[in-house]
Scaffold this motif. Structure first.
Motif: not given
Ligand SMILES: *Cc1c(COP(=O)(O)O)cnc(C)c1O
Length: 319
Positions: A43-45, A48, A69, A72, A113, A142, A170, A172, A174-175, A183-184
């Motif tokens: 995941g992007g998280d 971070l 976000y 952070y 972001v 981000d 970054l 992701t 996810s979106k 989770r990538f």
């Molecule tokens: C959703 C999101 C991420 C990363 O989400 P992951 O599901 O962990 O990939 C990172 N930054 C922002 C601002 C987000 O909204």
């Protein structure tokens, strides 16, 4: 789903590639960079958290533009790091002395972001380049929502990483790829910035074999995802107009959500509207904080969902 079904059991018997080599090769092709410019994360998280572990001494400050976000400051807290927070201006843009302020406070890592959450405002690649150029530390851009940016804008920050070795992007799945459960995420940067993350701080197996295969398949077939991005953009425009007509003007958004202003005269204001929508099973975001308490962040849904939301709001609107 084809990539998932087609995954042989053998793939699970062995450890995955510790560097997610196949994914990085494909991401390199997609973005026009060397695979050494890419790191795959859970995941992007995770990226971070890794950026903090890699570039910030424990207890040293971390920079953010606020609001942004909510994760952070949480991650900074875990690292024992104070947050240097620079308020965005009324157009949701960083102040002219943003980088100077970070440098003055000795910030080694700044999060930005873009498109901005929760407003959806987009800074151009040139603006990002200028901020990074003025910063002493690393700038993490981000781009969680970048897939929803209007393609006519030809927005691409990636080419900057060749010249500027302090920009970490970054991404992701996810979106934009509707794969939050996978989770990538991944980072794109100059190899000199990727190297300490990939070889020192990242766990060898934080990305599992299935996630890597599916992420690679998703990127290979991003034309399919791009159709969804286009639908979201169309609905974003339609929903913004509908909200505007109801007296709820929105910030111009390049993301998959809208930040709508809710005057107190409208059903008692943002918090009341948030609660009444929730009672009807419609979930929007209300942030009870400075600058946001008179607004709602509304995710762009399907045409049906957007119509239902609009109808619910219309029934609350002052006569
Ligand atoms: C959703 C999101 C991420 C990363 O989400 P992951 O599901 O962990 O990939 C990172 N930054 C922002 C601002 C987000 O909204």
């Amino acid at each position: 789903m084809e990539a998932l079904r087609g995954t042989p059991a053998e793939v699970l018997r062995r450890y995955p590639s510790p560097t997610s080599a196949e994914f990085r090769r494909i991401a390199g092709e997609v973005h026009g960079v060397d695979p050494d410019s890419v790191v795959a994360t859970n995941g992007g998280d995770e990226l971070l958290r890794l950026a903090i572990t890699t570039f910030v001494e424990p207890g040293h400050p971390i920079g953010v533009a606020s609001p942004s976000y909510s994760l952070y400051p949480v991650l900074a807290g875990i690292h024992g790091s104070p947050v240097v927070s620079s308020p965005l201006d009324e157009d949701w843009r960083p102040s002219a002395d943003f980088a100077k302020q970070m440098n003055r406070e000795g910030v080694a890592l700044t999060f930005l972001v873009n498109p901005h959450a929760p407003s959806g405002t987009l800074l151009s690649a040139t603006e990002i380049a200028d901020i990074a150029g003025a910063l002493n530390g690393v700038l993490l851009v981000d781009e969680a929502y970048v897939d929803f940016v209007d393609p006519d804008l030809e927005h691409d920050v990636v080419p900057l990483v060749r010249e500027q070795d302090n920009i970490l992007i970054l991404r992701t799945l996810s979106k934009g790829y509707s794969l939050a459960g996978l989770r990538f995420g991944y980072g794109i940067a100059n190899p000199s910035l990727i190297e300490p993350i990939a070889t020192k701080t990242r766990d060898s197996y934080s990305v599992d074999a299935i996630a890597e295969r599916l992420a690679a398949a998703a990127l290979k077939h991003r034309d399919a995802a791009a159709e969804t991005w286009s639908t979201v953009r169309g609905e974003r425009g339609r929903l913004a107009k509908a909200l505007e007509r109801l007296g709820l003007p929105c910030v111009a958004s390049q993301s998959n959500f809208l930040l709508a202003a809710v005057p107190d005269a409208f059903a008692g204001g943002a918090e009341m509207v948030y609660r009444r929508l929730k009672e009807q099973g419609i979930l929007v975001r209300f942030f009870p904080q400075e600058g946001l308490r008179h607004r709602l962040r509304i995710t762009v849904g399907t045409a049906e969902q957007n119509d239902r939301l609009t109808a619910a709001l219309r029934s609350m609107a002052p006569a």
